[in-house]
Design an enzyme around this catalytic site. Structure first.
Site, PDB file in Angstrom:
ATOM      1  N   ASP A  13     -22.828   1.265   7.830  1.00  6.93           N
ATOM      2  CA  ASP A  13     -24.141   0.181   7.497  1.00  6.93           C
ATOM      3  C   ASP A  13     -25.230   0.666   8.953  1.00  6.93           C
ATOM      4  OD1 ASP A  13     -22.608  -0.800   5.606  1.00  6.93           O
ATOM      5  OD2 ASP A  13     -21.696  -2.236   7.153  1.00  6.93           O
ATOM      6  N   GLU A  14     -25.474   1.287   9.293  1.00 10.13           N
ATOM      7  CA  GLU A  14     -25.879   1.985  10.444  1.00 10.13           C
ATOM      8  C   GLU A  14     -27.552   1.935   9.728  1.00 10.13           C
ATOM      9  OE1 GLU A  14     -24.069   3.829   9.478  1.00 10.13           O
ATOM     10  OE2 GLU A  14     -22.747   4.197  11.553  1.00 10.13           O
ATOM     11  N   LYS A  16     -28.744   3.470   6.714  1.00 10.86           N
ATOM     12  CA  LYS A  16     -28.938   5.274   6.708  1.00 10.86           C
ATOM     13  C   LYS A  16     -29.852   5.108   5.159  1.00 10.86           C
ATOM     14  CE  LYS A  16     -24.796   5.291   5.783  1.00 10.86           C
ATOM     15  NZ  LYS A  16     -24.171   3.930   6.424  1.00 10.86           N
ATOM     16  N   ASN A  38     -19.039   1.281  -2.757  1.00 15.94           N
ATOM     17  CA  ASN A  38     -18.625   0.631  -1.163  1.00 15.94           C
ATOM     18  C   ASN A  38     -19.354   0.340  -0.790  1.00 15.94           C
ATOM     19  OD1 ASN A  38     -17.815   3.807  -1.226  1.00 15.94           O
ATOM     20  ND2 ASN A  38     -16.229   3.465   0.051  1.00 15.94           N
ATOM     21  N   GLY A  40     -23.316  -0.104   0.680  1.00 19.22           N
ATOM     22  CA  GLY A  40     -24.077  -0.565  -0.195  1.00 19.22           C
ATOM     23  C   GLY A  40     -25.605  -0.067   1.216  1.00 19.22           C
ATOM     24  N   HIS A  41     -26.516   0.506   0.436  1.00 19.36           N
ATOM     25  CA  HIS A  41     -27.892   0.791   1.341  1.00 19.36           C
ATOM     26  C   HIS A  41     -28.419   0.102   1.214  1.00 19.36           C
ATOM     27  CE1 HIS A  41     -25.780   5.168   2.383  1.00 19.36           C
ATOM     28  NE2 HIS A  41     -24.945   3.876   2.330  1.00 19.36           N
ATOM     29  N   GLN A 225     -21.437   5.580   3.970  1.00 26.24           N
ATOM     30  CA  GLN A 225     -19.987   4.811   5.552  1.00 26.24           C
ATOM     31  C   GLN A 225     -20.888   5.925   6.655  1.00 26.24           C
ATOM     32  OE1 GLN A 225     -18.472   5.774   2.367  1.00 26.24           O
ATOM     33  NE2 GLN A 225     -18.799   4.348   1.411  1.00 26.24           N
ATOM     34  N   LEU A 333     -33.174  -1.491  16.993  1.00 20.29           N
ATOM     35  CA  LEU A 333     -33.642  -1.690  18.481  1.00 20.29           C
ATOM     36  C   LEU A 333     -33.874  -3.190  18.712  1.00 20.29           C
ATOM     37  CD1 LEU A 333     -33.499  -0.323  21.119  1.00 20.29           C
ATOM     38  CD2 LEU A 333     -36.067  -0.062  21.057  1.00 20.29           C
TER      39      LEU A 333
HETATM   40  P1  GDP Z   1     -26.320   1.083   5.519  1.00 20.06           P
HETATM   41  O1  GDP Z   1     -25.676   1.235   4.645  1.00 20.06           O
HETATM   42  O2  GDP Z   1     -26.527   1.953   6.260  1.00 20.06           O
HETATM   43  O3  GDP Z   1     -27.782   2.076   4.483  1.00 20.06           O
HETATM   44  O4  GDP Z   1     -26.680  -0.375   5.944  1.00 20.06           O
HETATM   45  P2  GDP Z   1     -26.890  -1.828   5.324  1.00 20.06           P
HETATM   46  O5  GDP Z   1     -28.427  -1.100   4.523  1.00 20.06           O
HETATM   47  O6  GDP Z   1     -25.635  -2.094   4.429  1.00 20.06           O
HETATM   48  O7  GDP Z   1     -27.669  -2.578   6.869  1.00 20.06           O
HETATM   49  C1  GDP Z   1     -28.677  -2.445   7.750  1.00 20.06           C
HETATM   50  C2  GDP Z   1     -29.390  -3.698   7.600  1.00 20.06           C
HETATM   51  O8  GDP Z   1     -30.278  -3.577   8.114  1.00 20.06           O
HETATM   52  C3  GDP Z   1     -30.287  -3.476   6.014  1.00 20.06           C
HETATM   53  O9  GDP Z   1     -30.034  -5.084   6.034  1.00 20.06           O
HETATM   54  C4  GDP Z   1     -31.097  -3.531   6.378  1.00 20.06           C
HETATM   55  O10 GDP Z   1     -32.450  -3.737   5.859  1.00 20.06           O
HETATM   56  C5  GDP Z   1     -31.586  -3.913   7.705  1.00 20.06           C
HETATM   57  N1  GDP Z   1     -32.225  -2.843   8.683  1.00 20.06           N
HETATM   58  C6  GDP Z   1     -32.218  -1.115   9.020  1.00 20.06           C
HETATM   59  N2  GDP Z   1     -33.144  -0.809   9.914  1.00 20.06           N
HETATM   60  C7  GDP Z   1     -33.571  -2.382  10.295  1.00 20.06           C
HETATM   61  C8  GDP Z   1     -34.003  -1.753  11.934  1.00 20.06           C
HETATM   62  O11 GDP Z   1     -34.506  -1.565  12.617  1.00 20.06           O
HETATM   63  N3  GDP Z   1     -34.247  -3.828  12.432  1.00 20.06           N
HETATM   64  C9  GDP Z   1     -34.196  -4.496  11.687  1.00 20.06           C
HETATM   65  N4  GDP Z   1     -33.353  -6.080  12.052  1.00 20.06           N
HETATM   66  N5  GDP Z   1     -33.105  -4.543  10.554  1.00 20.06           N
HETATM   67  C10 GDP Z   1     -32.770  -3.324  10.332  1.00 20.06           C
HETATM   68  P1  IMO Z   2     -22.283   2.130   3.282  1.00 18.60           P
HETATM   69  O1  IMO Z   2     -22.513   3.274   3.276  1.00 18.60           O
HETATM   70  C1  IMO Z   2     -19.018  -0.313   6.378  1.00 18.60           C
HETATM   71  C2  IMO Z   2     -15.006   0.217   4.842  1.00 18.60           C
HETATM   72  C3  IMO Z   2     -14.436  -1.022   5.143  1.00 18.60           C
HETATM   73  C4  IMO Z   2     -13.231  -1.004   5.432  1.00 18.60           C
HETATM   74  C5  IMO Z   2     -12.978   0.160   4.947  1.00 18.60           C
HETATM   75  C6  IMO Z   2     -12.486   1.115   4.022  1.00 18.60           C
HETATM   76  O2  IMO Z   2     -22.727   0.809   3.366  1.00 18.60           O
HETATM   77  O3  IMO Z   2     -22.169   2.187   4.956  1.00 18.60           O
HETATM   78  P2  IMO Z   2     -12.715   1.515   0.916  1.00 18.60           P
HETATM   79  O4  IMO Z   2     -13.197   0.067   0.387  1.00 18.60           O
HETATM   80  O5  IMO Z   2     -14.293   2.824   1.245  1.00 18.60           O
HETATM   81  O6  IMO Z   2     -11.531   2.043   1.253  1.00 18.60           O
HETATM   82  O7  IMO Z   2     -12.815   0.472   2.593  1.00 18.60           O
HETATM   83  O8  IMO Z   2     -14.011   1.047   5.290  1.00 18.60           O
HETATM   84  N1  IMO Z   2     -16.514   0.471   4.275  1.00 18.60           N
HETATM   85  C7  IMO Z   2     -17.302   0.353   4.696  1.00 18.60           C
HETATM   86  N2  IMO Z   2     -17.951   0.054   6.656  1.00 18.60           N
HETATM   87  N3  IMO Z   2     -20.528   0.074   5.250  1.00 18.60           N
HETATM   88  C8  IMO Z   2     -19.454   0.839   4.133  1.00 18.60           C
HETATM   89  O9  IMO Z   2     -20.652   1.701   3.749  1.00 18.60           O
HETATM   90  C9  IMO Z   2     -18.250   0.983   4.236  1.00 18.60           C
HETATM   91  N4  IMO Z   2     -17.595   1.463   3.569  1.00 18.60           N
HETATM   92  C10 IMO Z   2     -16.345   1.595   3.196  1.00 18.60           C
HETATM   93  O10 IMO Z   2     -14.899  -2.347   5.236  1.00 18.60           O
HETATM   94  O11 IMO Z   2     -12.991  -1.327   6.975  1.00 18.60           O
HETATM   95 MG    MG Z   3     -24.115  -0.856   3.807  1.00 20.74          MG
END
Ligand code: GDP
Ligand code: IMO
Ligand code: MG
Length: 425
Positions: A13-14, A16, A38, A40-41, A225, A333
């Site tokens: 969830d960085e 990506k 698993n 969620g982008h 992940q 940031l």
């Molecule tokens: P991913 O799994 O690495 O693609 O990240 P996620 O989508 O799960 O989580 C990132 C969350 O932060 C999402 O809700 C994005 O819309 C949001 N996001 C991404 N970049 C930024 C940013 O620079 N600032 C803010 N406030 N939100 C961001």
């Molecule tokens: P993205 O791509 C954050 C975590 C789960 C759990 C562990 C194992 O959006 O960054 P799993 O269902 O893979 O066997 O669960 O990994 N996990 C994630 N945490 N972002 C994800 O994907 C994740 N995918 C799995 O919460 O701790």
């Molecule tokens: Mg995610």
């Protein structure tokens, strides 16, 4: 241009999805190389928010070929749903390709995932319960069913029958679940999926990727992940069941390491984690909760609240090393804009000694305490800034500190969720 890899440097969830979408403008091909739904982008385009679980985040550009690589485990029902949702919002999804070598998630994988978690009780991993681990177990046990098997009725039935018998035994006898599974019903359901997805399936997806590389096309390999969830390099056993790290990108897309020119580490300006497991810089109480609210830190897949912590330089160094990072994309940031003071973990204290390297044994890790350096916050809105030079001086100093700990160059800074909220350096 060489092939680039996008890799999460923390616990997922960085951001990506946002960075992949951003770079896709200049790409010919985007390949998801591991994990399943698993992931969620999130991609935010103007006021529309998209949460992708299986389809590569390059899908919003019609000219980009999006490949679900051989390393991915696919829940076919979820994939079809995702395709339909995108189509309903006006995206053609014509350029999607699914590797025939990708493994398929079946209902028994989801049941096994839930049953195992229940059995583990206090030691549960906190999985997304999408069946990811059990599906990869079958893959590595050479019992898995791949997309290609769907199109061979005899083989599909044979493999499925064995799996159903084995899993029913485990579920009912070992996990006491009282479950029924019908081979015919599964075949019926999955045959429907097979028909719906046929036009997207490609044999030899690695050849497709290789051809693009040979023609000097721009290829981006999108990880799911993050490094600390890597089954080898993360906080085992509190990890996922694949290799999100850069090496996994080669295996999961079928490309040799020599082709890779850039490894872009996506780094949240602080750290979050969903699920259980060690998290040295976790912030307890109100400060952590405020960060969660400000950053909207709730899982894009399960909706679970994410645990929040300060930036961890030891984790960063580890990620830099195991991925061979060449560039950094720092996200969120802006979420730190209001902070008066920010803590940065620069090392750990272990048995009275300062250590710089991440201990991958979680029992040792449990005894580590973060050593923080406090830096002043900039307390200014950064969300509309487009040029690095216009960032507040203290924000620049914070970024320089992160880059120093990572020993890599920052090339992108994200200051909001929307596609346009980006600073290119
Ligand atoms: P991913 O799994 O690495 O693609 O990240 P996620 O989508 O799960 O989580 C990132 C969350 O932060 C999402 O809700 C994005 O819309 C949001 N996001 C991404 N970049 C930024 C940013 O620079 N600032 C803010 N406030 N939100 C961001
Ligand atoms: P993205 O791509 C954050 C975590 C789960 C759990 C562990 C194992 O959006 O960054 P799993 O269902 O893979 O066997 O669960 O990994 N996990 C994630 N945490 N972002 C994800 O994907 C994740 N995918 C799995 O919460 O701790
Ligand atoms: Mg995610």
């Amino acid at each position: 241009m060489p092939v680039s890899v996008i890799v999460g440097t923390q616990w997922g969830d960085e951001g990506k999805g946002k960075i992949t979408d951003l770079l896709s403008r200049d790409m010919d091909m985007v390949v998801r190389y591991q994990g399943g739904n698993n992931a969620g982008h999130t991609v935010v385009i103007k006021d529309a928010t998209f949460k992708l679980h299986l389809i590569p985040s390059g899908i919003f550009y019609n000219n980009v070929m999006c490949v679900i690589g051989n390393g991915v485990v696919v829940d076919l029902g979820v994939l079809i749903q995702e395709i339909e949702t995108l189509k309903a919002k006006g995206f053609a999804v014509e350029n999607l390709r699914i590797s025939s070598q990708a493994h398929i998630i079946f209902p028994y994988h989801r049941l096994m995932d839930k049953a195992q978690e229940k059995k583990l009780e206090a030691g549960r991993i906190g999985t997304t319960s999408r069946g990811i681990g059990p599906c990869y177990v079958d893959k590595y046990n050479r019992r898995g069913i791949r997309v290609s098997d769907l199109y061979n009725e005899k083989i599909f039935r044979e493999k499925l029958a064995w799996n159903v018998i084995e899993k029913l035994f485990m579920l009912n006898k070992f996990y006491n679940m009282k479950t029924e599974l019908s081979v015919d019903e599964i075949i019926n359901e999955y045959s429907g999926y097979a028909v719906a997805l046929k036009k997207y399936v490609v044999d030899e997806s690695s050849t497709l990727v290789d051809e693009a590389v040979a023609k000097n096309k721009n290829v981006l390999l999108e990880g799911a992940q993050g490094t600390m969830l890597d089954v080898d390099h993360g906080t085992y056993p509190f990890v996922t069941s694949s290799n999100p790290t850069a090496g996994g990108a080669c295996v999961g897309s079928g490309i040799g390491p020599k082709a890779i020119g850039a490894v872009i580490g996506v780094v949240k300006a602080y750290v979050t984690r969903v699920g259980s497991g060690p998290f040295p810089t976790e912030i307890p109480g109100k400060v952590g909760e405020d960060l969660r609210e400000k950053g909207g830190e709730y899982g894009a897949t399960t909706g679970r609240p994410r645990r929040c912590g300060w930036f961890d330089g030891v984790v960063m160094r580890h990620a830099s090393k195991v991925n061979g990072l060449t560039h950094l994309a720092v996200t969120k940031l802006d979420v730190l804009d209001d902070q008066e003071k920010i803590q940065v973990c620069v090392a750990y204290e272990y048995k009275g000694k300062r250590i710089n390297d991440f201990p991958t044994d979680i029992h040792r890790l449990a005894e580590c305490k973060p050593i923080y350096e406090e830096v002043p916050g900039w307390q200014q809105d950064t969300t509309k800034i487009k040029e690095y030079a216009d960032l507040p001086q203290k924000a620049k100093e914070y970024l320089e500190k992160l880059a120093g700990l990572a020993n890599a160059k920052i090339s992108l800074v994200s200051v909001g969720a929307e596609r346009g909220q980006i600073i290119r350096i």
